[in-house]
Design a protein around this motif. Structure first.
Motif, PDB file in Angstrom:
ATOM      1  N   GLY A  87      36.522  47.225  45.000  1.00 34.99           N
ATOM      2  CA  GLY A  87      36.165  46.269  43.957  1.00 34.99           C
ATOM      3  C   GLY A  87      35.059  46.795  43.064  1.00 34.99           C
ATOM      4  O   GLY A  87      34.626  47.947  43.168  1.00 34.99           O
ATOM      5  N   LEU A 106      42.505  40.950  35.376  1.00 37.68           N
ATOM      6  CA  LEU A 106      42.110  42.001  36.307  1.00 37.68           C
ATOM      7  C   LEU A 106      43.264  42.975  36.554  1.00 37.68           C
ATOM      8  O   LEU A 106      44.427  42.638  36.331  1.00 37.68           O
ATOM      9  N   MET A 110      43.851  43.042  42.386  1.00 35.69           N
ATOM     10  CA  MET A 110      42.447  42.642  42.405  1.00 35.69           C
ATOM     11  C   MET A 110      42.318  41.137  42.197  1.00 35.69           C
ATOM     12  O   MET A 110      43.178  40.496  41.610  1.00 35.69           O
ATOM     13  N   LYS A 111      41.213  40.577  42.677  1.00 33.22           N
ATOM     14  CA  LYS A 111      40.887  39.178  42.429  1.00 33.22           C
ATOM     15  C   LYS A 111      39.374  39.049  42.344  1.00 33.22           C
ATOM     16  O   LYS A 111      38.629  39.924  42.806  1.00 33.22           O
ATOM     17  N   MET A 112      38.909  37.971  41.747  1.00 36.80           N
ATOM     18  CA  MET A 112      37.475  37.748  41.654  1.00 36.80           C
ATOM     19  C   MET A 112      36.934  37.260  42.990  1.00 36.80           C
ATOM     20  O   MET A 112      37.596  36.519  43.722  1.00 36.80           O
ATOM     21  N   SER A 119      36.166  30.688  42.165  1.00 35.37           N
ATOM     22  CA  SER A 119      35.778  31.908  41.468  1.00 35.37           C
ATOM     23  C   SER A 119      34.843  31.542  40.319  1.00 35.37           C
ATOM     24  O   SER A 119      35.063  30.557  39.618  1.00 35.37           O
ATOM     25  N   SER A 139      42.588  30.299  37.967  1.00 38.29           N
ATOM     26  CA  SER A 139      43.306  31.569  37.876  1.00 38.29           C
ATOM     27  C   SER A 139      44.807  31.335  37.881  1.00 38.29           C
ATOM     28  O   SER A 139      45.306  30.371  38.471  1.00 38.29           O
ATOM     29  N   TYR A 149      41.874  35.025  34.775  1.00 40.12           N
ATOM     30  CA  TYR A 149      40.920  33.949  35.041  1.00 40.12           C
ATOM     31  C   TYR A 149      40.487  33.334  33.719  1.00 40.12           C
ATOM     32  O   TYR A 149      40.115  34.042  32.784  1.00 40.12           O
ATOM     33  N   TYR A 175      30.592  39.408  36.560  1.00 35.33           N
ATOM     34  CA  TYR A 175      31.483  38.869  37.576  1.00 35.33           C
ATOM     35  C   TYR A 175      31.736  39.927  38.642  1.00 35.33           C
ATOM     36  O   TYR A 175      31.581  41.127  38.406  1.00 35.33           O
ATOM     37  N   GLN A 176      32.132  39.463  39.816  1.00 36.01           N
ATOM     38  CA  GLN A 176      32.409  40.341  40.951  1.00 36.01           C
ATOM     39  C   GLN A 176      33.913  40.345  41.241  1.00 36.01           C
ATOM     40  O   GLN A 176      34.550  39.290  41.260  1.00 36.01           O
ATOM     41  N   VAL A 177      34.463  41.532  41.465  1.00 29.40           N
ATOM     42  CA  VAL A 177      35.895  41.686  41.718  1.00 29.40           C
ATOM     43  C   VAL A 177      36.108  42.433  43.027  1.00 29.40           C
ATOM     44  O   VAL A 177      35.368  43.368  43.340  1.00 29.40           O
ATOM     45  N   LYS A 178      37.110  42.011  43.778  1.00 29.14           N
ATOM     46  CA  LYS A 178      37.432  42.701  45.031  1.00 29.14           C
ATOM     47  C   LYS A 178      38.940  42.821  45.177  1.00 29.14           C
ATOM     48  O   LYS A 178      39.709  42.208  44.426  1.00 29.14           O
TER      49      LYS A 178
END
Length: 260
Positions: A87, A106, A110-112, A119, A139, A149, A175-178
């Motif tokens: 991420g 994204l 991937m997802k937030m 999210s 989302s 999103y 924002y954070q993505v993983k």
């Protein structure tokens, strides 16, 4: 990004660092055609034309509602990658508006990251110390199977962090993505096949190898799946480990078939 604001000026200006974006298009949502614009040094000049042609009723101060759909590609966006490609953190600079609809799409797989079950993105200013707010999102999966999103930021949200004496203040969106959980399973399967291939290669050099159709089918299926995901540009965790693992499994498989 969709900007929703009130104005009585035909030419509006937004602060923008030159060379930050490319392939920009601006569409008037409540006018139904493309809007001309000009990049001038560190400003974006947007020509709204005759405000009477915009759909909407002026407010009590004579300000006309304007809604712009701005589409662009960021040049060298700010990304802070996590270790082993698990991420990243993204950051985008924005300008102030009465209301903003933000859409972040994204990469595949991937997802937030969630704050609880929701999210969120964070909006902050560059004051010392900075002020920030978190905005929840919804989302959906778009037509290309990527997660998009959608955020709605209104004026009341922005008032809590903006300096009212600085209308050109830059807002920082982060924002954070993983990775989606199921793509970690691919890594686990790959490592399992790698260990099995290592044992089989050891037996091969000792002359004790026996053909196993189940291993052959599993290895071919894994390699095919991995190549397909790469071709479709999925973002996978532990990318380098997967590359070396897949190459080793492929080499062992070829040697085993040649010795049959």
């Amino acid at each position: 990004m969709v900007l929703d604001f009130l104005t009585d000026e035909a030419i509006i200006k937004f602060s923008m660092e030159k060379g930050l974006i490319e392939d920009m298009e601006i569409f008037g949502v409540n006018r139904d055609w493309f809007i001309p614009f000009l990049e001038d040094k560190n400003q974006l000049l947007i020509n709204l034309g005759n405000l009477d042609q915009w759909i909407g009723i002026p407010d009590e101060n004579g300000l006309k509602p304007v809604k712009l759909d701005i589409r662009f590609i960021l040049v060298n966006p700010e990304f802070d990658l996590r270790s082993f490609n698990r991420g990243y953190a993204g950051t985008v600079d924005l300008t102030e508006a009465e209301q903003m609809e933000l859409h972040v799409t994204l990469p595949l797989g991937m997802k937030m990251a969630h704050n609880g079950n929701i999210s969120t993105i964070k909006l902050s200013n560059e004051d010392d110390p900075p002020k920030s707010i978190s905005i929840p999102s919804t989302s959906i999966l778009d037509k290309d199977r990527r997660r998009r999103y959608d955020f709605m930021v209104d004026r009341q949200d922005l008032k809590t962090i903006l300096n009212q004496d600085d209308p050109d203040q830059i807002i920082k969106l982060s924002y954070q993505v993983k990775n989606e959980k199921e793509y970690y399973v691919i890594t686990v399967i790959g490592l399992g096949l790698f260990v099995f291939a290592l044992y089989r290669m050891t037996d091969m050099f000792d002359g004790q190898i026996e053909f196993d159709i189940r291993y052959l089918a599993a290895a071919v299926a894994f390699i095919s799946l991995y190549i397909t995901l790469l071709r479709e540009k999925y973002e996978l965790p532990f990318r380098k480990i997967l590359v070396y693992t897949t190459v080793f499994i492929g080499i062992e498989l070829i040697l085993e078939l040649l010795m049959e």
